[in-house]
Enzyme design. Sequence first.
Site, short mmCIF file in Angstrom:
data_model
loop_
_atom_site.label_atom_id
_atom_site.label_comp_id
_atom_site.label_asym_id
_atom_site.label_seq_id
_atom_site.Cartn_x
_atom_site.Cartn_y
_atom_site.Cartn_z
N ASP A 46 0.84 -1.19 0.00
CA ASP A 46 0.00 0.00 0.00
C ASP A 46 0.89 1.26 0.00
OD1 ASP A 46 -3.02 0.80 0.42
OD2 ASP A 46 -1.94 1.99 1.91
N GLU A 99 0.56 -5.01 -3.92
CA GLU A 99 -0.56 -4.07 -3.82
C GLU A 99 -0.09 -2.70 -3.32
OE1 GLU A 99 -4.42 -4.11 -4.08
OE2 GLU A 99 -3.55 -5.20 -5.75
N HIS A 135 -6.88 -6.70 -1.43
CA HIS A 135 -5.85 -5.69 -1.13
C HIS A 135 -4.99 -6.10 0.06
CE1 HIS A 135 -3.75 -1.94 -1.14
NE2 HIS A 135 -4.15 -1.63 0.08
#
Length: 311
Positions: free
Chosen positions: A107, A131, A272
Amino acid sequence: MPGSEPYGRLQYREINGKRMAYIDEARGDAIVFQHGNPSSSYLWRNVLPHTEGLGRLVACDLIGMGASDKLDGSGPDSYHYHENRDYLFALWDALDLGDRVTLVLHDWGGALGFDWANRHRDRVAGIVHMETVSVPMEWDDFPDEVAQMFRGLRSPQGEEMVLENNAFIEGVLPSIVMRTLSEEEMIHYRRPFLNAGEDRRPTLSWPRDVPLAGEPAEVVAVIEDFGEWLATSDIPKLFIRADPGVIQGKQRILDIVRSWPNQTEITVPGTHFLQEDSADQIGEAIASFVREIRAGDNLHREAAPEMNSAS
């Protein structure tokens, strides 16, 4: 069933007058795990055990997140990318990570880690990413429901959604994990954001910084800068792709990320927060990748005396 207990012991370091939390276990070349929004070092609890014995394991909580302190007098201009970067990079400096750092990124931890690597190219042994915020995005790079959510977060409604209703923790987080998070796990994720209002500000500032359609320009510039470097860097990379994924699910994004040289790709089940669905596969892949890096380092060291004697 994935474990819900945190990994290791949290330690604290004062950075710019604020106490920041981190895990720092064992010795050797550092393997640095960096979370994004709205998580913390807790995200890595079931991944970290697979890397024991491979070096120094470091996982930091971003400012205002996890067990790190909140900022004083925060508001709409707080907890944005550059402020987060200042705190995290100062913490990494204080921890003296050494000169053979392997970064494990997710992230916004991806953007931060790529940015740090671009600034410290000679100190990076390898990069594992999954991700991550890694490419300037367009609205149609998101699934429709995710795009709709981001439009709301970036509008005046965002304050009500997040600061009052805690939407990122109560809605977004569990919705992009394939399994159902246990109540004990949710307690850990909720803990930094129990108080309505500014305590939840980090989880609103981050989605407003996602580089979408050229905005915010100052974040897009950072991502374009490290993206140019990643496109040519031979530093070993491991891309752990989530299937089906969320922010790296569209082919345009995948094509860019897959073009980076000296990279291995594996696929694991996940949307995610893939660490919550595929921790064992992720941990095993990281361990194998680090062992390969270490083996290459040993070969290089063994070859160096032979080259010197030949000269």
